[in-house]
Every structure is written in structure tokens, then in C-alpha cells.
Design a protein around this motif. Structure first.
Motif, short mmCIF file in Angstrom:
data_model
loop_
_atom_site.label_atom_id
_atom_site.label_comp_id
_atom_site.label_asym_id
_atom_site.label_seq_id
_atom_site.Cartn_x
_atom_site.Cartn_y
_atom_site.Cartn_z
N THR A 1 0.85 -1.19 0.00
CA THR A 1 0.00 0.00 0.00
C THR A 1 0.89 1.24 0.00
OG1 THR A 1 -1.77 1.20 1.15
CG2 THR A 1 -0.18 0.03 2.54
N ASN A 2 0.35 2.34 -0.47
CA ASN A 2 1.07 3.61 -0.46
C ASN A 2 0.67 4.49 0.72
OD1 ASN A 2 2.50 3.02 -2.80
ND2 ASN A 2 0.92 3.88 -4.11
N TYR A 3 -0.12 3.97 1.64
CA TYR A 3 -0.60 4.75 2.77
C TYR A 3 0.00 4.20 4.06
CZ TYR A 3 -3.77 6.21 -0.85
OH TYR A 3 -4.29 6.69 -2.02
N GLY A 4 0.67 5.08 4.82
CA GLY A 4 1.34 4.66 6.05
C GLY A 4 1.01 5.54 7.24
N THR A 5 1.09 4.96 8.42
CA THR A 5 0.82 5.70 9.66
C THR A 5 1.78 6.87 9.79
OG1 THR A 5 2.27 4.20 10.88
CG2 THR A 5 -0.08 3.70 10.91
N GLY A 6 1.26 7.99 10.29
CA GLY A 6 2.07 9.17 10.50
C GLY A 6 2.41 9.96 9.25
N CYS A 7 2.02 9.47 8.10
CA CYS A 7 2.27 10.17 6.84
C CYS A 7 1.05 11.02 6.48
CB CYS A 7 2.56 9.15 5.74
SG CYS A 7 3.95 8.07 6.13
N THR A 8 1.28 12.06 5.69
CA THR A 8 0.23 13.03 5.38
C THR A 8 -0.30 12.82 3.96
OG1 THR A 8 1.27 14.63 6.84
CG2 THR A 8 -0.29 15.49 5.25
N TYR A 9 -1.63 12.81 3.85
CA TYR A 9 -2.31 12.61 2.57
C TYR A 9 -3.41 13.65 2.40
CZ TYR A 9 0.16 8.30 3.24
OH TYR A 9 1.15 7.38 3.48
N GLN A 10 -3.87 13.82 1.17
CA GLN A 10 -4.94 14.77 0.91
C GLN A 10 -6.19 14.02 0.47
OE1 GLN A 10 -4.86 17.58 -2.50
NE2 GLN A 10 -5.01 19.14 -0.89
N ALA A 11 -7.26 14.14 1.31
CA ALA A 11 -8.56 13.54 0.98
C ALA A 11 -9.36 14.56 0.17
CB ALA A 11 -9.31 13.18 2.26
N GLY B 1 -0.34 0.80 6.12
CA GLY B 1 0.80 0.11 6.71
C GLY B 1 1.50 1.02 7.70
N THR B 2 2.72 0.66 8.06
CA THR B 2 3.52 1.47 8.97
C THR B 2 4.37 2.41 8.14
OG1 THR B 2 3.56 -0.32 10.58
CG2 THR B 2 5.21 1.40 10.83
N GLY B 3 4.25 3.71 8.41
CA GLY B 3 4.97 4.71 7.63
C GLY B 3 6.28 5.12 8.28
N MET B 4 7.26 5.43 7.42
CA MET B 4 8.55 5.93 7.89
C MET B 4 8.92 7.11 6.99
SD MET B 4 12.24 4.04 8.26
CE MET B 4 12.59 3.95 6.52
N HIS B 5 9.04 8.30 7.61
CA HIS B 5 9.36 9.51 6.85
C HIS B 5 10.78 9.45 6.33
CE1 HIS B 5 5.73 11.83 7.66
NE2 HIS B 5 5.72 11.22 8.83
N LEU B 6 10.93 9.84 5.08
CA LEU B 6 12.24 9.94 4.45
C LEU B 6 12.25 11.24 3.65
CD1 LEU B 6 14.92 8.42 4.07
CD2 LEU B 6 13.93 7.39 2.02
N GLY B 7 12.61 12.33 4.31
CA GLY B 7 12.52 13.65 3.67
C GLY B 7 11.06 14.03 3.48
N TYR B 8 10.69 14.35 2.25
CA TYR B 8 9.30 14.70 1.95
C TYR B 8 8.45 13.49 1.60
CZ TYR B 8 10.66 19.56 1.88
OH TYR B 8 11.10 20.80 2.24
N SER B 9 9.06 12.34 1.48
CA SER B 9 8.31 11.13 1.13
C SER B 9 8.11 10.24 2.34
CB SER B 9 9.03 10.36 0.01
OG SER B 9 10.25 9.85 0.49
N CYS B 10 7.38 9.17 2.13
CA CYS B 10 7.09 8.23 3.21
C CYS B 10 7.25 6.82 2.65
CB CYS B 10 5.67 8.46 3.70
SG CYS B 10 5.30 7.63 5.24
#
Length: 137
Positions: A50-60, A123-132
Motif C-alpha cells: 500500500t502507499n498509505y502509512g501511519t504518521g504520513c500526510t495525505y490529501q482527501a 501500513g507502517t509509515g517511515m518519513h524519508l525527507g518529503y516522502s514516506c
């Protein structure tokens, strides 16, 4: 005289019909407020499942029929944001806090009927700069 009376009747009927149309359109503007489509932008998040992870920001995104009434967004039945639409679209930020299945939905007052929703796995998100980077899900 007969021709003048018939024109007056036609004018009266046309005026009454016009008033009825205006009343119907005016009543329908708030009564039919509905979310017709839901979307979620994954941004620059990536994952194998999945492309969606905890703690990451998305636009609904909710596409709506009423450009004035506010839109309430829900994550698994819990409200997380309210937004006023602009140009028939309401946008909000979503940051999932738990992994697993999520149903994102939105309603627009006064109807409050959910007709559009979106099922996502998180899933579980991990920030890497501006991406996750997302693992699991």
C-alpha cells in the motif's frame, strides 16, 4: 379584446410557471447536498502492499453537489475534519494513526447521507525527507 385577454392569460400562466420553477430550484439547492466522489492522494509515499502509512500526510478529496454546505470527513466512522468546498471540491489533510483497513467517507449537510466512500489499507509509515516509505499493510 379577445386577443388581449388571451395574451394576459398566457402571461399569467407563464409568470406562475416561472415562480414555481424558481421556488423548486431554490428548495433543491440545500436539500440535495451530496458527496458524489471520494479520492485520496498518496503523494510521494511508496510501499509494496500500500502507499498509505501511519504518521504520513495525505490529501482527501470529496466532490460535492452543493458548493456552500460544509463537508465532514470520517475515518472508520470517526470525524477527523470539516471543510467548506471550493468549486465543488472539499480538500482536507488525513494522517492515519493506526495500520490496517480504513474506510474514508464524507457527508455534506444537511443531507448527512454517505453515498461515496473509499476503502484503503494502511501500513507502517517511515518519513524519508518529503516522502514516506510504507511497510506492511
Amino acid at each position: 379584446m379577445k386577443d388581449r385577454n388571451s395574451r394576459m392569460r398566457v402571461g399569467a400562466v407563464a409568470g406562475a410557471f416561472g415562480a414555481a420553477v424558481v421556488a423548486t430550484v431554490g428548495a433543491a439547492s440545500g436539500a440535495g447536498a451530496t458527496v458524489t466522489q471520494m479520492g485520496m492522494s498518496p503523494g510521494i509515499s511508496v510501499g509494496s502492499a500500500t502507499n498509505y502509512g501511519t504518521g504520513c500526510t495525505y490529501q482527501a478529496r470529496a466532490t460535492v453537489t452543493d458548493v456552500i454546505e460544509p463537508v465532514v470527513f470520517y475515518d472508520n466512522g470517526v470525524a477527523f475534519a470539516v471543510a467548506r468546498p471550493s468549486g465543488g471540491v472539499a480538500l482536507v489533510t488525513w494522517v492515519p494513526t493506526t495500520p490496517g483497513p480504513h474506510t474514508i467517507s464524507a457527508v455534506q449537510a444537511p443531507d448527512d447521507t454517505i453515498v461515496a466512500s473509499l476503502d484503503l489499507r494502511v501500513g507502517t509509515g517511515m518519513h524519508l525527507g518529503y516522502s514516506c516509505i510504507v511497510s506492511g499493510g
